[in-house]
Design a protein around this motif. Sequence first.
Motif, PDB file in Angstrom:
ATOM      1  N   TYR A  99      -7.567  16.116 -10.567  1.00 40.13           N
ATOM      2  CA  TYR A  99      -6.501  15.133 -10.679  1.00 40.13           C
ATOM      3  C   TYR A  99      -5.181  15.624 -10.085  1.00 40.13           C
ATOM      4  CZ  TYR A  99     -10.191  14.242 -13.992  1.00 40.13           C
ATOM      5  OH  TYR A  99     -11.434  14.089 -14.569  1.00 40.13           O
ATOM      6  N   GLU A 100      -4.544  14.753  -9.302  1.00 38.49           N
ATOM      7  CA  GLU A 100      -3.377  15.152  -8.517  1.00 38.49           C
ATOM      8  C   GLU A 100      -2.086  14.980  -9.319  1.00 38.49           C
ATOM      9  OE1 GLU A 100      -3.488  13.819  -4.439  1.00 38.49           O
ATOM     10  OE2 GLU A 100      -5.669  13.614  -4.531  1.00 38.49           O
ATOM     11  N   THR A 101      -1.381  16.078  -9.491  1.00 34.26           N
ATOM     12  CA  THR A 101      -0.212  16.092 -10.373  1.00 34.26           C
ATOM     13  C   THR A 101       0.887  15.131  -9.916  1.00 34.26           C
ATOM     14  OG1 THR A 101       0.620  18.029  -9.153  1.00 34.26           O
ATOM     15  CG2 THR A 101      -0.624  18.443 -11.167  1.00 34.26           C
ATOM     16  N   GLU A 102       1.121  15.053  -8.606  1.00 33.88           N
ATOM     17  CA  GLU A 102       2.165  14.147  -8.112  1.00 33.88           C
ATOM     18  C   GLU A 102       1.798  12.692  -8.377  1.00 33.88           C
ATOM     19  OE1 GLU A 102       2.590  15.189  -4.014  1.00 33.88           O
ATOM     20  OE2 GLU A 102       4.168  16.650  -4.424  1.00 33.88           O
ATOM     21  N   LEU A 103       0.510  12.375  -8.227  1.00 39.49           N
ATOM     22  CA  LEU A 103       0.047  11.006  -8.468  1.00 39.49           C
ATOM     23  C   LEU A 103       0.210  10.638  -9.935  1.00 39.49           C
ATOM     24  CD1 LEU A 103      -1.236   8.560  -7.106  1.00 39.49           C
ATOM     25  CD2 LEU A 103      -3.478   9.557  -7.550  1.00 39.49           C
TER      26      LEU A 103
ATOM     27  N   LEU B 116       0.868  -1.172   0.000  1.00 39.72           N
ATOM     28  CA  LEU B 116       0.000   0.000   0.000  1.00 39.72           C
ATOM     29  C   LEU B 116       0.903   1.219   0.000  1.00 39.72           C
ATOM     30  CD1 LEU B 116      -2.797   1.334   0.220  1.00 39.72           C
ATOM     31  CD2 LEU B 116      -2.572   1.148   2.714  1.00 39.72           C
ATOM     32  N   VAL B 117       0.904   1.953  -1.099  1.00 44.92           N
ATOM     33  CA  VAL B 117       1.779   3.121  -1.228  1.00 44.92           C
ATOM     34  C   VAL B 117       1.182   4.280  -0.431  1.00 44.92           C
ATOM     35  CG1 VAL B 117       2.855   4.723  -2.856  1.00 44.92           C
ATOM     36  CG2 VAL B 117       2.474   2.341  -3.522  1.00 44.92           C
ATOM     37  N   PRO B 118       1.924   4.868   0.493  1.00 42.73           N
ATOM     38  CA  PRO B 118       1.382   5.961   1.311  1.00 42.73           C
ATOM     39  C   PRO B 118       1.165   7.230   0.493  1.00 42.73           C
ATOM     40  CG  PRO B 118       3.728   5.702   1.720  1.00 42.73           C
ATOM     41  CD  PRO B 118       3.328   4.557   0.828  1.00 42.73           C
ATOM     42  N   SER B 119       0.423   8.156   1.089  1.00 42.42           N
ATOM     43  CA  SER B 119       0.102   9.390   0.377  1.00 42.42           C
ATOM     44  C   SER B 119       1.257  10.372   0.350  1.00 42.42           C
ATOM     45  CB  SER B 119      -1.123  10.059   1.021  1.00 42.42           C
ATOM     46  OG  SER B 119      -0.882  10.296   2.400  1.00 42.42           O
ATOM     47  N   THR B 120       2.307  10.108   1.133  1.00 42.41           N
ATOM     48  CA  THR B 120       3.467  11.002   1.163  1.00 42.41           C
ATOM     49  C   THR B 120       4.353  10.737  -0.051  1.00 42.41           C
ATOM     50  OG1 THR B 120       3.411  10.853   3.578  1.00 42.41           O
ATOM     51  CG2 THR B 120       5.384  11.806   2.577  1.00 42.41           C
ATOM     52  N   SER B 121       4.354  11.657  -0.992  1.00 41.77           N
ATOM     53  CA  SER B 121       5.042  11.433  -2.264  1.00 41.77           C
ATOM     54  C   SER B 121       6.553  11.312  -2.122  1.00 41.77           C
ATOM     55  CB  SER B 121       4.704  12.548  -3.254  1.00 41.77           C
ATOM     56  OG  SER B 121       5.106  13.809  -2.749  1.00 41.77           O
ATOM     57  N   SER B 122       7.113  11.836  -1.032  1.00 40.74           N
ATOM     58  CA  SER B 122       8.566  11.755  -0.862  1.00 40.74           C
ATOM     59  C   SER B 122       9.036  10.317  -0.683  1.00 40.74           C
ATOM     60  CB  SER B 122       9.008  12.602   0.334  1.00 40.74           C
ATOM     61  OG  SER B 122       8.412  12.127   1.536  1.00 40.74           O
ATOM     62  N   THR B 123       8.119   9.420  -0.310  1.00 40.40           N
ATOM     63  CA  THR B 123       8.493   8.010  -0.125  1.00 40.40           C
ATOM     64  C   THR B 123       8.309   7.183  -1.395  1.00 40.40           C
ATOM     65  OG1 THR B 123       6.274   7.287   0.561  1.00 40.40           O
ATOM     66  CG2 THR B 123       7.741   8.160   2.276  1.00 40.40           C
ATOM     67  N   TRP B 124       7.683   7.747  -2.410  1.00 36.61           N
ATOM     68  CA  TRP B 124       7.324   6.965  -3.595  1.00 36.61           C
ATOM     69  C   TRP B 124       8.515   6.366  -4.342  1.00 36.61           C
ATOM     70  CZ3 TRP B 124       2.811  10.407  -5.846  1.00 36.61           C
ATOM     71  CH2 TRP B 124       1.724  10.315  -4.975  1.00 36.61           C
ATOM     72  N   PRO B 125       9.656   7.071  -4.456  1.00 35.85           N
ATOM     73  CA  PRO B 125      10.803   6.437  -5.124  1.00 35.85           C
ATOM     74  C   PRO B 125      11.212   5.114  -4.490  1.00 35.85           C
ATOM     75  CG  PRO B 125      11.168   8.798  -4.957  1.00 35.85           C
ATOM     76  CD  PRO B 125       9.941   8.503  -4.153  1.00 35.85           C
TER      77      PRO B 125
END
Length: 290
Positions: A197-201, A168-177
Amino acid sequence: MAEATPTVAEALRGQFDQFTRAERQLADALLAHYPVAGLSSITALAETAQVSTPTVVRLVKKLGFSGYPQFQARLRAELAETISSPVAKHERWAGTAPEAHILNRFADAAIDNLHRTLSRFDTESFDAVAELLADTNRQIAMVGGRITRSLADYLFTHMQVIRDGLSLVPSTSSTWPHYLLSMRPGDVLVVFDIRRYETELIRFVEMARAREVTIVLFTDQWGSPAVKHAQYVFPCRIEVPSAWDSTMVMLFVVEALIAAVQTQRWETTRDRFNELEGLFDEARLFKKFT
């Protein structure tokens, strides 16, 4: 409740099999960059799709428009819908609200959303996605936006009982890499993204696709820009008499998908259910009345 007019994207998908080869090529170009592709000049659109301008005119008329200007006016109206704030959505509904109780009006809108979504639903894509989620040779990740992350969480929690290899990928984009680092070609990313629509997503989806990850997208009737990176798209109707959009139809599809995967893997799922019940008892998670 009267049948609402389908979006241009819904009309393109619904009539796709009736188009000529050139018209299908044009429809693909429109859907790949929807709705922006249709807001350029008719000549520019024809060049982008590598078709003739008469092909554009024919397709527009097949969709029920008198001409390209009317077609573009619809797209502009749709674009305005996708960026509507909660206040704007509330004001639009409040201005036309009938006298019926909000429970009845909300129920009518939600049921209409479900009927209209299912009337255009791609069951072959649904079956294919169920197969993907059941395949334990693939790692599965789920991610949602500010509101839709609850749907990703819901799918993840149920899928944990059915199989391993989930994240489950968290909503904090800094962890996505960190999550992208573990994704391999053929893995699956299930994404939930509705207006605005969310640009980071969208960027995360683009990066996952660059790693040859299969994208399954749950979106609204207009379609997130992430559509152009997705192999499987489930457009769900979301409008209700509220300042917020409804994810009821998405939840319905998610629950049906869970049931389909569970059925495919029932022997293993049953064993996991039994083991999980033992762990619940050991942890004394639920109250016993005997």
